[in-house]
Enzyme design. Sequence first.
Site, PDB file in Angstrom:
ATOM      1  N   ASP A 362      45.414 -93.845 -22.344  1.00 59.19           N
ATOM      2  CA  ASP A 362      45.256 -92.992 -23.514  1.00 59.19           C
ATOM      3  C   ASP A 362      45.382 -93.834 -24.786  1.00 59.19           C
ATOM      4  O   ASP A 362      46.273 -94.676 -24.900  1.00 59.19           O
ATOM      5  CB  ASP A 362      46.346 -91.907 -23.474  1.00 59.19           C
ATOM      6  CG  ASP A 362      46.277 -90.954 -24.634  1.00 59.19           C
ATOM      7  OD1 ASP A 362      45.266 -90.250 -24.753  1.00 59.19           O
ATOM      8  OD2 ASP A 362      47.237 -90.917 -25.431  1.00 59.19           O
ATOM      9  N   GLU A 398      40.597 -95.524 -23.099  1.00 54.49           N
ATOM     10  CA  GLU A 398      40.106 -94.611 -24.132  1.00 54.49           C
ATOM     11  C   GLU A 398      40.085 -95.461 -25.399  1.00 54.49           C
ATOM     12  O   GLU A 398      41.134 -95.695 -26.001  1.00 54.49           O
ATOM     13  CB  GLU A 398      41.021 -93.407 -24.296  1.00 54.49           C
ATOM     14  CG  GLU A 398      40.503 -92.429 -25.339  1.00 54.49           C
ATOM     15  CD  GLU A 398      41.469 -91.284 -25.620  1.00 54.49           C
ATOM     16  OE1 GLU A 398      41.002 -90.159 -25.840  1.00 54.49           O
ATOM     17  OE2 GLU A 398      42.688 -91.525 -25.622  1.00 54.49           O
TER      18      GLU A 398
END
Length: 737
Positions: A362, A398
């Site tokens: 993330d 990401e």
Amino acid sequence: MNATPPRRPRSASHRLNTGRSRIREGRPFPLGATWDGLGVNFALYSANATRVELCLFDERGREQERISLPEYTDEVWHGYLPDARPGQLYGYRVHGPYEPHAGHRFNPNKLLLDPYAKQLVGELKWAPQLFGYIIGHKDKDLSFDRRDSAAYMPKCAVVDPAFTWGEDRRPQIPWNETVIYEAHVRGLSMRHPDVPEAMRGTFSGLKTDALVEHIRSLGVTAVELMPVHAFVDDQYLLDQGLRNYWGYNTLAFFAPHPRYMATRSINEFKQMVARLHHAGLEVILDVVYNHTAEGNELGPTLSFKGIDNSSYYRLAPERRYYINDTGTGNTFDLTNAGALRMVNDSLRYWLAQMHVDGFRFDLATILGREHHGFDPSGGFLDAVRQDALMSQAKLIAEPWDIGPGGYQVGGFPPGWAEWNDKFRDNTRAFWRGDEGQLAELATRLTGSADLFNHRGRRPNASINFVTAHDGFTLRDLVSYEHKHNQANGEGNRDGGDHNISCNYGAEGDTDDAVINDLRLRQQRNFLATLFFSQGTPMLLAGDEFSRSQQGNNNAYCQDNDLTWLDWDAAQRPEARELTDFVRKLAALRRHYPLLHRKRFFDGKFDQELGIKDVTWLAPEGHEMRDADWHNPQARALMMRMDGRAPASGLREAASNTTLLMLVNADPEEIQFALPEVQGEHWRVLLDTSERHGQSVVPGGGQWLAVGRSLALLALEKDAETAVAAVAASTGSPAPVI
């Protein structure tokens, strides 16, 4: 006001055993609580602490003993308890200066979780005692709170790592054959009728045969689980009767989230992994190493903040405050050796001890950000690349955050794959019928070489997706033009507004058959584009049977029927048909190597063979010209992939297959003039309009493409072969030509 506590915290310490007779020197490694069969070694990193107390608790969570760790070696406090055993509950109290202006927030009144805790017992109970400062004090976080927080904290548990893995083998699916299924542990099984009620929403629920078989049958090869590390439910959500459903608020990076466990043993997670591996499925974890649940200077003191705030977090020049590149209040500092070691140790633990196969990171730009900005050769990225274990795992970034230079799609080093939002946005815009999307579509279909074709990276570095957990589901993408997040309690202000969606005439559910037929066809178009593009496709769980979140594009706090997969609805005829369609897409992708090449197409003419590996054709049949590419109204083209063309000069990579993909995003029908091939015919492998008509088309023949449709055709030697192939693949009588 800076306050350094002059003495032991005012708690029930006078009733505790604080002797040192049992504690031994121990070792500074490994960090955490390590059971060796005879006792437990405790080791805690803190560069700036002055003393560390190990706190022992009974099964009811009552503090029984405090023991000062006797040794300090290389910035690690450590000690060994010969009579400690697995199951022992513990935590830490860390002494040192409480000087927020200098970045120090030590407060030994606060029980702290071990950053290396392998299991947590109990839940966090929000209370003013959890904060290192006095809430409501005029000096805010400069004040000092002396109340004990232990009663409100979960406790760490010593674990026995022993587990019989038996014949467990990692599937080791090659990247170019990988298809990812993004899912939520709880959401997958909470409403599944074949999962026992006591196991729903847990790791045990995920390993039930019915659920595993459904996932496997889709043709996916990897399950990517949204965060399973222990995380916190924010108080403001609990006050509204909501929860942190997604889990992007990590509290402990080694411990499975307690709510996802049906048993009291972390072996439950290992059993789930072994079951998925047995089914040929890899396990990828969505991990959040960019920040923690402790928030900014006004957040609680739960672990890192009280252990060594200035080492674990990136602090502003005015050291009282935090750099907030995550939008969550704090940012983990991977330029610090202790923090970097913790993250790397966590990754190695999940790979070596828990047998997972990879990670999706993330806000991964933060992990590569040095003090001068994002650096693809930064400390963390280099550490992962040179590590014998981590470098062999599937690593997915990401590649963005809200910090300076935060958008880094295509900027990660070799060995990494990346979420490709350009694929998402272009695919959505193209099928919606937006102008000027055709040229970029060609780039996205062929693996986004503009982003990834450098340093030996391959098409699989592009993680292609149309939908993900963050945003509309596939059904909502074609049913809503605006977000509907009122249930989140933020006045519909949360969630993104740039959805590139369309409702095709009605906002939300409708009884209009024409609209519903178009919506289903658009879902098939999106799915076909996803599976037939070069790169690594990622399917959002539930999209295979057209699930909806009623237009909520930010369902992070909805732990309820809105987000749990509705398995009863999955049995509707149209839902079952869409699921079968996904299975067919996966089967075609798997069968034809041209749809998952290891190398990029180059479009160059092979003089010896007289062909190109990829040729772009206008609907009229001629090769695309500059004017065709730059026509903003153009919404249709043909992509011819010739398997006879060698891949980067490797003759052994060539095959005899030739595929033709026809895309028409125009609302109106378009006539395609198919390439003329002497004595050969085009067999229709798939048509998203699902009309019952042509199954075989002669070379040079015509194909009438329904408005907003995609078709995939394969070249066969002769008509008889093509007819037989159609009959074999459909189980129906051979059509008459």
